[in-house]
Design an enzyme around this catalytic site. Structure first.
Site, PDB file in Angstrom:
ATOM      1  N   GLU A 152       1.603 -66.485  41.819  1.00 25.40           N
ATOM      2  CA  GLU A 152       2.684 -66.371  40.843  1.00 25.40           C
ATOM      3  C   GLU A 152       4.063 -66.410  41.511  1.00 25.40           C
ATOM      4  OE1 GLU A 152       1.748 -62.915  38.451  1.00 25.40           O
ATOM      5  OE2 GLU A 152       0.432 -64.112  37.192  1.00 25.40           O
ATOM      6  N   GLU A 309      -6.213 -66.825  35.666  1.00 26.23           N
ATOM      7  CA  GLU A 309      -6.416 -65.393  35.433  1.00 26.23           C
ATOM      8  C   GLU A 309      -6.404 -65.125  33.939  1.00 26.23           C
ATOM      9  OE1 GLU A 309      -3.639 -62.716  37.290  1.00 26.23           O
ATOM     10  OE2 GLU A 309      -3.605 -63.872  39.147  1.00 26.23           O
TER      11      GLU A 309
HETATM   12  C1  GAL Z   1      -1.108 -61.152  37.404  1.00 24.79           C
HETATM   13  C2  GAL Z   1      -1.173 -61.177  38.922  1.00 24.79           C
HETATM   14  C3  GAL Z   1      -2.391 -60.422  39.417  1.00 24.79           C
HETATM   15  C4  GAL Z   1      -2.469 -59.086  38.742  1.00 24.79           C
HETATM   16  C5  GAL Z   1      -2.497 -59.280  37.251  1.00 24.79           C
HETATM   17  C6  GAL Z   1      -2.609 -57.999  36.465  1.00 24.79           C
HETATM   18  O1  GAL Z   1       0.120 -61.542  36.899  1.00 24.79           O
HETATM   19  O2  GAL Z   1      -1.245 -62.483  39.401  1.00 24.79           O
HETATM   20  O3  GAL Z   1      -2.315 -60.276  40.813  1.00 24.79           O
HETATM   21  O4  GAL Z   1      -1.381 -58.308  39.115  1.00 24.79           O
HETATM   22  O5  GAL Z   1      -1.287 -59.903  36.860  1.00 24.79           O
HETATM   23  O6  GAL Z   1      -2.543 -58.259  35.088  1.00 24.79           O
END
Ligand code: GAL
Length: 667
Positions: A152, A309
């Site tokens: 990110e 994710e």
């Molecule tokens: C994302 C991030 C992850 C984790 C996740 C939690 O934005 O890439 O490492 O922090 O959020 O929701």
């Protein structure tokens, strides 16, 4: 590089075995559980730098060798991360220049993540070195499937190195000519004429923050800094693993970087999807998420993207972190696939035991067993995904497009005027997108420099800024037979936020739309504009343009305010095409009613022959049609012909969808 696809949808997510180095027996348990959950991939090493290089120049890959071997032995694909998103304390301690300087001018101390200078030569060198070591070590490893660069990307640094780089960037952008910059930024205003590039620095709260052109330049510079940081990261990966695709994970509507520009450098787009499904308006959440998926899909011209994710259960970052109901995450995963994702990935596989995210949902809870609701849901979804191989690698290209442009969103955020609040550009574009989504008509969401010639219909809401020949390209598009729709506040400024002279919309767009916009009124909250269109009254909010016909025909009339009697909507035949100008900011009812006959006329139809009840959306991907119910109630979609249910083999004439249920039909 050539596109390379896995034969299945990737199902997996962030996996942090490095956090469990002291209880390694858990690693074998993870493999057993991954098999049970029908997980075929793991993203490893994202924040593992302090274990990979515990001291400067001392490398420790043993643990990662073991993990990569285990993944390979269990037939899983490793998405291997580069660790630049967080650095070990020794690195920041020895080389303070790697830490970010905030706009206050103060350098951050060591801590958190994403806290690095984008320009620092030391940081770039250290990142390149660790990335090279990773690539050298795993280039022939059977588990290596894809590179996940950093995590990110975002933020900015205001240190002296970045200031110098910014000035060099400006010199290049403005032909090393300070007078050119002064003119384009209109620096005669408030006596801001610079004598040299050396006098310019980044926008700051305590310094210059009222020059929109400076703020635009800075965002463009920050974007280019991220791109060159990325190029630096991938140099050794590309050299040593030329066949392995590289991506970095993006964040929904994050505007700190021009994602549409960055995406051009990625082999494939991937993004992290965290919708708030527990918000009361689940249909609204679904539409916004579909819109985001279609933006990311469109960044690579319809090529599949990865949902890198998503949470398998709950997040930890909202004021109230509600458990999503069973079925919702499965539906969200299916939605991603339906809109073009070749992966369903989670943050995260196993819940951290400590630290900031220990209460963030994971497939494997602190409890550790497989007899949990979330684990069962994940495994059930894994089985479904295994039946969707047919869509892997399939592109989706629509015949209609909504223009939603990152740089335009910056320009809209930065101007002072009209209304201060309620100018969420992405929401405004989504409002037009929604009419397509509700009727199941495929639509791309593209930047303003996209190739438009193949679209039958293009909606360009709030095209405030025109840059790099957009005006000409829109003109050519309509001339050649395209249908273009725009809204208030379009065609007002150029790339540097300099207003066009000679009447709006800019230049030849006045001919294309056949109108002249003399003034724009802003409405108070709660105040409504009123328009009569096809015998029905519609209401608007926000702003309202006062249009004069210069060749176009009015199709509706504004009813209230001192602009009563002015056109609400105009249409102009131009070349072989048509251009519509909607003078007010309408609600969903007008957008729907206005667009429905246009969609019919241009043959823009849903890929499924069905009546879609409210909250049920339909998307075609390859030879499959996905019907998704985003409401908490049972819904039935009446099909106009019989289809085969792809998952059960049954023949269906009506699709009964459970609350948050879905059906996958053969097209
Ligand atoms: C994302 C991030 C992850 C984790 C996740 C939690 O934005 O890439 O490492 O922090 O959020 O929701």
């Amino acid at each position: 590089m050539k596109d390379k696809y896995y034969e299945h949808i990737i199902h997996g997510g962030d996996y942090n075995p490095d956090q469990w180095i002291d209880t390694k027996e858990i690693w074998d348990e993870d493999m057993r559980l991954m098999d049970l959950a029908h997980v075929n991939s793991a993203t490893v090493g994202i924040f593992a730098w302090s274990l990979l290089e515990p001291e400067e120049g001392v490398f420790n890959f043993g643990w990662l060798d073991e993990i990569m071997d285990k993944l390979a032995a269990h037939g899983k694909r490793a998405i291997l991360a580069t660790p630049s998103g967080a650095r070990p304390p020794w690195l920041a301690g020895k080389y303070p220049e790697v830490l970010r300087v905030e706009e206050t001018g103060l350098r951050n101390e060591y801590g958190v993540r994403h806290n690095h200078c984008l320009t620092s030569p030391v940081y770039r060198e250290k990142v390149r070195e660790i990335n090279r070591r990773l690539a050298e070590r795993y280039k022939d490893h059977p588990a290596l499937f894809m590179w996940h660069v950093s995590n990110e990307y975002g933020g900015e640094c205001h240190c002296e190195l970045c200031q110098a780089a910014f000035r060099a960037w400006l010199r290049n952008e403005y032909d090393n000519d300070i007078d050119q910059l002064n003119f384009k930024w209109w620096n005669g205003f408030w006596s801001h004429r610079f004598n040299s590039f050396e006098q310019i620095s980044s926008p700051k709260f305590r310094g210059e923050n009222h020059v929109p052109a400076l703020k635009l330049a800075w965002r463009r510079f920050v974007t280019d800094s991220h791109i060159s940081f990325y190029e630096n990261e991938i140099a050794p990966l590309r050299e040593l693993t030329p066949e392995t695709p590289i991506t970095t994970n993006l964040m929904r509507f994050y505007t700190g970087i021009d994602y549409q520009k960055l995406a051009k450098r990625l082999d494939l787009v991937s993004w992290d999807n965290y919708p708030e499904w527990s918000a009361p308006d689940t249909v609204g959440t679904a539409c916004e998420t579909a819109f985001a998926h279609d933006i990311f899909r469109s960044m690579k011209n319809g090529k599949p993207f990865y949902m890198m994710e998503s949470t398998p259960s709950v997040v930890n970052s909202r004021p109230v972190n509600k458990l999503p109901r069973s079925g919702v995450q499965e539906l969200a995963a299916i939605q991603a696939v339906a809109h073009g994702a070749d992966s369903v990935q989670y943050f995260q596989w196993r819940k951290s035991r400590g630290g900031h995210e220990k209460f963030h949902g994971a497939v494997v809870d602190h409890y550790g067993g497989e007899d949990t609701r979330v684990f069962r849901d994940t495994a059930r979804l894994g089985v479904v995904l295994e039946k969707l191989d047919a869509v892997v690698g399939t592109r989706t290209k629509a015949q209609a497009a909504v223009i939603c442009d990152w740089e335009n969103s910056w320009a809209i955020d930065f101007y002072s005027g009209y209304r201060r609040d309620g100018r969420n550009y992405f929401k405004a574009c989504e409002a037009w997108y929604r009419a397509f989504w509700e009727s199941g008509v495929p639509v791309d969401v593209v930047p303003m420099d996209a190739e438009l010639s193949e679209y039958k219909l293009v909606i360009a809401p709030y095209l405030y800024m025109l840059k790099n020949g957009t005006e000409k390209r829109l003109k050519t598009y309509v001339e050649n037979g395209g249908c273009l729709v725009t809204t208030p506040l379009s065609g007002i400024v150029d790339k540097d936020d300099l207003c066009f002279l000679g009447g709006l919309p800019a230049g030849e767009l006045k001919d294309v739309f056949g109108v002249w916009c003399e003034e724009t009124d802003a409405l108070y909250d709660g105040e409504r504009s009123e328009a009569l269109f096809n015998g029905k009254t519609y209401y608007g909010s926000g702003v309202c343009d006062i249009l004069h016909l210069r060749g176009a025909a009015a199709q509706g009339e504004l009813q209230s305010g001192f602009y009563a009697g002015f056109p609400a909507l105009t249409v102009n035949r131009f070349g072989k095409g048509r251009a519509y100008y909607c003078a007010f900011c309408p609600g969903a009812d007008f957008i729907r009613d206005f667009l429905a006959p246009l969609l019919a006329e241009y043959g823009l139809q849903s890929d499924i022959e069905a009546c879609l009840p409210r909250g049920v959306s339909a998307s075609r991907r390859g030879d499959l049609i996905f019907l998704m119910n985003f409401t908490n109630e049972e819904q039935t979609a009446e099909l106009k012909k019989t289809y085969t249910n792809h998952l059960t083999g049954e023949t269906v004439a009506r699709a009964a969808l459970a609350p948050f249920g879905y059906a996958v039909l053969d097209a």
